[in-house]
Design a protein around this motif. Structure first.
Motif, PDB file in Angstrom:
ATOM      1  N   LEU A   1      20.309   0.601  40.977  1.00 32.62           N
ATOM      2  CA  LEU A   1      20.883   0.191  39.702  1.00 32.62           C
ATOM      3  C   LEU A   1      21.787  -1.008  39.912  1.00 32.62           C
ATOM      4  O   LEU A   1      22.773  -0.940  40.650  1.00 32.62           O
ATOM      5  N   SER A   2      21.440  -2.118  39.276  1.00 27.81           N
ATOM      6  CA  SER A   2      22.246  -3.320  39.437  1.00 27.81           C
ATOM      7  C   SER A   2      23.312  -3.436  38.355  1.00 27.81           C
ATOM      8  O   SER A   2      24.395  -3.975  38.594  1.00 27.81           O
ATOM      9  N   ASN A   3      23.033  -2.930  37.164  1.00 24.66           N
ATOM     10  CA  ASN A   3      23.985  -3.030  36.054  1.00 24.66           C
ATOM     11  C   ASN A   3      24.573  -1.646  35.774  1.00 24.66           C
ATOM     12  O   ASN A   3      24.040  -0.881  34.984  1.00 24.66           O
ATOM     13  N   THR A   4      25.697  -1.346  36.409  1.00 26.71           N
ATOM     14  CA  THR A   4      26.284  -0.016  36.286  1.00 26.71           C
ATOM     15  C   THR A   4      26.948   0.213  34.931  1.00 26.71           C
ATOM     16  O   THR A   4      27.275   1.342  34.599  1.00 26.71           O
ATOM     17  N   SER A   5      27.122  -0.824  34.141  1.00 28.69           N
ATOM     18  CA  SER A   5      27.731  -0.646  32.821  1.00 28.69           C
ATOM     19  C   SER A   5      26.792   0.104  31.881  1.00 28.69           C
ATOM     20  O   SER A   5      27.228   0.614  30.848  1.00 28.69           O
ATOM     21  N   GLN A   6      25.522   0.208  32.239  1.00 27.93           N
ATOM     22  CA  GLN A   6      24.575   0.972  31.425  1.00 27.93           C
ATOM     23  C   GLN A   6      24.942   2.445  31.406  1.00 27.93           C
ATOM     24  O   GLN A   6      24.689   3.138  30.420  1.00 27.93           O
ATOM     25  N   LEU A   7      25.533   2.943  32.483  1.00 23.59           N
ATOM     26  CA  LEU A   7      25.956   4.342  32.542  1.00 23.59           C
ATOM     27  C   LEU A   7      26.988   4.633  31.453  1.00 23.59           C
ATOM     28  O   LEU A   7      26.886   5.621  30.722  1.00 23.59           O
ATOM     29  N   LYS A   8      27.971   3.765  31.342  1.00 24.44           N
ATOM     30  CA  LYS A   8      29.021   3.936  30.344  1.00 24.44           C
ATOM     31  C   LYS A   8      28.438   3.830  28.933  1.00 24.44           C
ATOM     32  O   LYS A   8      28.793   4.605  28.043  1.00 24.44           O
ATOM     33  N   ALA A   9      27.523   2.909  28.727  1.00 25.09           N
ATOM     34  CA  ALA A   9      26.929   2.703  27.404  1.00 25.09           C
ATOM     35  C   ALA A   9      26.122   3.923  26.962  1.00 25.09           C
ATOM     36  O   ALA A   9      26.223   4.357  25.800  1.00 25.09           O
ATOM     37  N   THR A  10      25.343   4.494  27.878  1.00 25.73           N
ATOM     38  CA  THR A  10      24.545   5.663  27.492  1.00 25.73           C
ATOM     39  C   THR A  10      25.432   6.882  27.284  1.00 25.73           C
ATOM     40  O   THR A  10      25.184   7.676  26.378  1.00 25.73           O
TER      41      THR A  10
END
Length: 65
Positions: free
Chosen positions: A37-46
């Motif tokens: 996973l290169s964009n870890t901000s996706q975790l927060k968004a989901t």
């Protein structure tokens, strides 16, 4: 998905959306664990999208009573 779009769905539709978001979040966690996973901000968004949908479910259930 925006809150306005979620408000148009019924409770069953929101519950299906939550299940879909939870699967996506699980896949993101697995990608993070394997260093893919290169964009870890996706975790927060989901995570926030799941909370948003669950909040609307509770609101709709309370309004139905």
């Amino acid at each position: 998905m925006k809150t306005a779009e979620l408000r148009q769905k019924d409770v069953a539709g929101l519950q299906a959306e939550v299940k879909e978001l939870q699967k996506a979040h699980f896949n993101l966690r697995m990608q993070k664990g394997t260093q893919q996973l290169s964009n870890t901000s996706q975790l927060k968004a989901t995570r926030r999208a799941i909370a948003r949908a669950k909040t609307l479910i509770v609101e709709k259930q309370a309004a139905a009573k």
